[in-house]
Design an enzyme around this catalytic site. Structure first.
Site, PDB file in Angstrom:
ATOM      1  N   TYR A  36       0.735  -0.816  -0.132  1.00 19.80           N
ATOM      2  CA  TYR A  36      -0.022   0.350  -0.315  1.00 19.80           C
ATOM      3  C   TYR A  36       0.849   1.548   0.049  1.00 19.80           C
ATOM      4  CZ  TYR A  36      -4.690  -2.774   1.492  1.00 19.80           C
ATOM      5  OH  TYR A  36      -5.282  -3.798   1.189  1.00 19.80           O
ATOM      6  N   GLY A 192     -17.428   1.599  -1.718  1.00 20.38           N
ATOM      7  CA  GLY A 192     -18.297   2.350  -0.944  1.00 20.38           C
ATOM      8  C   GLY A 192     -19.504   2.719  -1.890  1.00 20.38           C
ATOM      9  N   SER A 195     -22.666   2.646  -0.700  1.00 22.42           N
ATOM     10  CA  SER A 195     -23.592   4.073   0.600  1.00 22.42           C
ATOM     11  C   SER A 195     -24.542   4.725  -0.096  1.00 22.42           C
ATOM     12  CB  SER A 195     -22.279   4.523   0.654  1.00 22.42           C
ATOM     13  OG  SER A 195     -21.628   5.467  -0.566  1.00 22.42           O
TER      14      SER A 195
END
Length: 310
Positions: A36, A192, A195
């Site tokens: 990452y 996401g 959402s």
């Protein structure tokens, strides 16, 4: 991952405050990877847990090499889990995290060049030496999981699982339960989308624009499903994200999930999902809205699919 720029810009000060708040609330499973932002995320977590290592359960993935992407970011490269690579990589992670052990160490993908028995054998040696506590797998097939578990106990499988991604229910999840292996469900909000914040493909400007489920006709077909989730969430007095996470948690005591919270506001919203009761009727309604296989488009671009469920 999101704290190191995976999905747009991130604020390091806010990221560290979010990690500290998670620990304050007793949520200690911190998932990272040495790739990452090429170690940046581990360094970030190392700063956040300094002086409170005993409160954190560190989950680290490794073996996914990265390459420069055309847009200036990073893109997945080859998978590399040769035993020699793992023995070296773990010490770089320890240094960045400022710790002398890792709780859960996980090859990010199954390496097609290395028998999984060799990979797990090397990790078992790290367990024996006290460098790692538990061995994990990620995006592994039921066959690979069984081969790995025959060498050394496997603590957890990390794999995508949500209302949007349910293919593991066919054979992977039964294998986990047969062997007593926990499930770490990543992307419970489908990056996401669940959402309800995105209304058109142009709302996305990061790596998600390359994912088939977020593209063109697929986007709008999937949005119709999300709008039904939004309606149900409104009836229950919660957000669509909370309802989606509550569904994952309702799948069993052996399931935990790692929503990519990079702000305190979202962290606390996600944690509140634990308090949303889902009745049998609620679960049946969610099943009717999003049965397995209903989502349009694959979860990754074609070139990455061969690395999944391997």
């Amino acid at each position: 991952m999101g704290m190191s720029g995976a999905y747009g810009q991130s604020d390091e000060r806010e990221a560290i405050a979010t990690l500290e708040r998670a620990l304050e609330l007793g949520h200690n499973f911190l998932d990272t990877a040495d790739y990452y932002a090429i170690g940046h995320n581990e360094q970030l977590i190392g700063r956040a847990i300094e002086g409170k290592r005993d409160k954190a359960f560190l989950s680290v993935k490794t073996g996914q090499l990265v390459t420069a992407a055309p847009n200036g970011g990073m893109a997945p490269g080859p998978v590399h889990t040769h035993p020699d690579y793992l023995r070296h990589a773990v010490f770089y992670s320890l240094r960045r995290l400022k710790t002398d052990y890792i709780d859960l160490y996980t090859p990010a993908r199954v390496d097609p060049k290395i028998p999984i028995e060799e990979t797990v054998g090397a990790l078992a040696d790290l367990v024996q030496k006290g460098i790692i506590r538990y061995i994990g797998l990620s995006e592994a097939s039921a066959e690979s999981i069984r081969k790995a578990a025959a060498v050394h106990p496997i603590a957890a499988l990390q794999i995508e699982y949500s209302l949007w991604s349910r293919d593991i229910e066919a054979d992977v999840l039964p294998a986990l339960r047969e062997l007593g292996i926990g499930l770490v469900a990543y992307a419970p909000l489908s990056r996401g989308f669940l959402s309800g914040e995105f209304q058109k493909p142009e709302d996305l400007t990061d790596s998600r624009v390359n994912m088939p489920r977020f593209q063109a006709e697929n986007f709008y077909k999937n949005l119709e499903l999300v709008n039904q989730i939004k309606s149900m969430a409104a009836e229950k007095g919660c957000t669509p994200a909370q309802l989606a996470i509550a569904w994952v948690l309702a799948q069993g005591e052996d399931v935990i999930t790692i929503p990519g919270s990079k702000r305190i506001k979202h962290l606390e919203e996600n944690i509140a999902s634990e308090n949303i009761p889902l009745s049998k009727a609620d679960l049946q309604r969610l099943e009717a809205i999003m049965p397995a296989g209903v989502v349009s488009g694959t979860r990754y671009p074609e070139r990455f699919l061969s690395a999944l469920n391997r």
